[in-house]
Scaffold this motif. Structure first.
Motif, short mmCIF file in Angstrom:
data_model
loop_
_atom_site.label_atom_id
_atom_site.label_comp_id
_atom_site.label_asym_id
_atom_site.label_seq_id
_atom_site.Cartn_x
_atom_site.Cartn_y
_atom_site.Cartn_z
N THR A 122 35.87 72.40 153.07
CA THR A 122 34.97 71.74 152.98
C THR A 122 33.75 72.25 152.92
O THR A 122 33.02 72.45 152.52
CB THR A 122 35.57 70.10 152.56
OG1 THR A 122 36.61 69.87 151.94
CG2 THR A 122 34.27 69.81 151.54
N ALA A 123 33.74 71.65 154.79
CA ALA A 123 32.55 72.15 155.24
C ALA A 123 32.51 73.75 155.05
O ALA A 123 30.85 73.82 155.16
CB ALA A 123 32.53 72.29 156.81
N LEU A 124 33.10 74.43 155.23
CA LEU A 124 32.66 76.00 154.65
C LEU A 124 31.89 76.13 153.76
O LEU A 124 30.94 76.73 153.49
CB LEU A 124 33.84 77.07 155.27
CG LEU A 124 34.39 77.64 156.81
CD1 LEU A 124 35.92 77.75 155.95
CD2 LEU A 124 33.02 77.43 157.81
N VAL A 125 32.72 75.73 152.76
CA VAL A 125 32.56 75.45 151.01
C VAL A 125 30.26 75.27 151.09
O VAL A 125 29.63 75.32 150.61
CB VAL A 125 32.74 74.81 149.66
CG1 VAL A 125 31.96 74.91 148.47
CG2 VAL A 125 33.76 76.02 149.90
N ILE A 154 37.90 70.44 146.07
CA ILE A 154 37.03 70.58 147.07
C ILE A 154 35.36 71.26 146.26
O ILE A 154 34.80 69.93 146.23
CB ILE A 154 36.71 72.15 148.16
CG1 ILE A 154 37.64 71.60 149.65
CG2 ILE A 154 35.49 72.64 148.61
CD1 ILE A 154 38.18 72.38 150.21
N CYS A 155 35.69 72.32 145.64
CA CYS A 155 34.75 72.21 144.13
C CYS A 155 34.03 71.12 143.23
O CYS A 155 33.06 70.93 142.93
CB CYS A 155 35.10 73.36 143.72
SG CYS A 155 35.27 75.08 144.40
N ARG A 156 35.16 70.61 142.98
CA ARG A 156 35.21 69.22 142.40
C ARG A 156 34.43 68.38 142.60
O ARG A 156 33.26 68.09 142.26
CB ARG A 156 36.47 68.19 141.12
CG ARG A 156 36.36 67.47 140.19
CD ARG A 156 37.37 67.15 140.06
NE ARG A 156 38.38 66.33 140.99
CZ ARG A 156 39.39 67.58 141.50
NH1 ARG A 156 39.77 68.49 140.87
NH2 ARG A 156 40.25 66.54 141.61
N ASP A 171 37.67 80.40 136.92
CA ASP A 171 36.51 80.30 137.52
C ASP A 171 36.17 78.80 137.24
O ASP A 171 35.24 79.14 136.00
CB ASP A 171 35.81 81.57 136.84
CG ASP A 171 36.24 82.93 136.76
OD1 ASP A 171 37.19 82.76 137.42
OD2 ASP A 171 36.28 83.96 135.62
N LEU A 172 35.44 79.01 138.35
CA LEU A 172 34.49 77.50 138.75
C LEU A 172 33.05 78.02 139.11
O LEU A 172 32.96 78.76 139.86
CB LEU A 172 35.11 76.64 140.07
CG LEU A 172 36.46 76.35 139.28
CD1 LEU A 172 37.07 75.61 140.44
CD2 LEU A 172 36.58 75.11 137.96
N ALA A 173 32.14 77.53 138.66
CA ALA A 173 30.26 77.98 139.33
C ALA A 173 30.30 76.81 139.94
O ALA A 173 30.71 75.50 139.84
CB ALA A 173 29.79 77.90 138.96
#
Length: 206
Positions: A122-125, A154-156, A171-173
């Motif tokens: 999460t921190a890296l993203v 994480i993305c959500r 694919d997530l944006a």
């Protein structure tokens, strides 16, 4: 005049420290071609499932030529994270790379199994979203498996939206933070939610 030696435990310029939920510390820095052997060792310690989740293929490693291509500064920003006091022990890799669509980058990360579920991914993203500003990006794509609940979570949390689902791959944006990520009282980060229409680029296998 001589330059004073850095204080013991100081983080070199251009690096930053991430402290995991368990209290372990990592140092994140720019990746170079010379890191290939260290990254190969991390691949060897990672499970087939973790590697598949990163590459969507059953690859065991990256060749030196592939690694050097990935970390070429002209392609974007690549970072490695190592145990704070063990620079030779790489525990995570992230690549934020340009795509053929102006303003859109693609992010891929691999975290060694022993360092997963600790908040490092999460921190890296989050850090990649801040870095994306310096690259002139407004959106970061993440391509992952439907079964990769960790990355999807994480993305959500960071405000992603789904662009495409094709079989077991989606694919997530992610919107790039503008202004930079701000922490609220419960220490979660919230990027600004700007809506951008993004054409889906052809999927790559980096």
């Amino acid at each position: 005049m001589s330059t004073p030696a850095p204080a013991a435990g100081a983080v070199p310029a251009g690096c930053h420290t991430i402290t995991t939920r368990g209290g372990a510390q990592t140092t994140t820095r720019a990746a170079t071609p010379d890191d290939h052997a260290l990254v190969s060792a991390m691949h060897a310690r990672s499970s087939p499932q973790s590697r598949y989740s990163r590459y969507q293929s059953a690859r065991r490693d990256l060749t030196f030529a592939e690694w050097a291509h990935l970390v070429d500064p002209g392609r974007g920003l690549s970072r490695i994270a190592h145990a704070r006091h063990s620079p030779s022990h790489v525990v995570a890799v992230s690549h934020l790379l340009f795509t053929a669509t102006a303003g859109v980058g693609e992010l891929g990360i691999l975290v060694e199994d022993a360092w997963q579920n600790m908040g490092l991914g999460t921190a890296l993203v989050r850090h990649a979203l801040v870095q994306a500003q310096s690259l002139g990006l407004h959106t970061v794509l993440v391509i992952t498996e439907l079964s990769n609940h960790r990355m999807r979570g994480i993305c959500r949390t960071l405000g992603s939206r789904t662009l495409r689902v094709d079989g077991d791959v989606m694919d997530l944006a992610l919107p790039v933070a503008d202004p930079p990520l701000v922490q609220d009282a419960d220490r979660r980060c919230h990027p600004s939610a700007q809506h951008v229409v993004i054409p889906c680029p052809a999927r790559s296998r980096r």
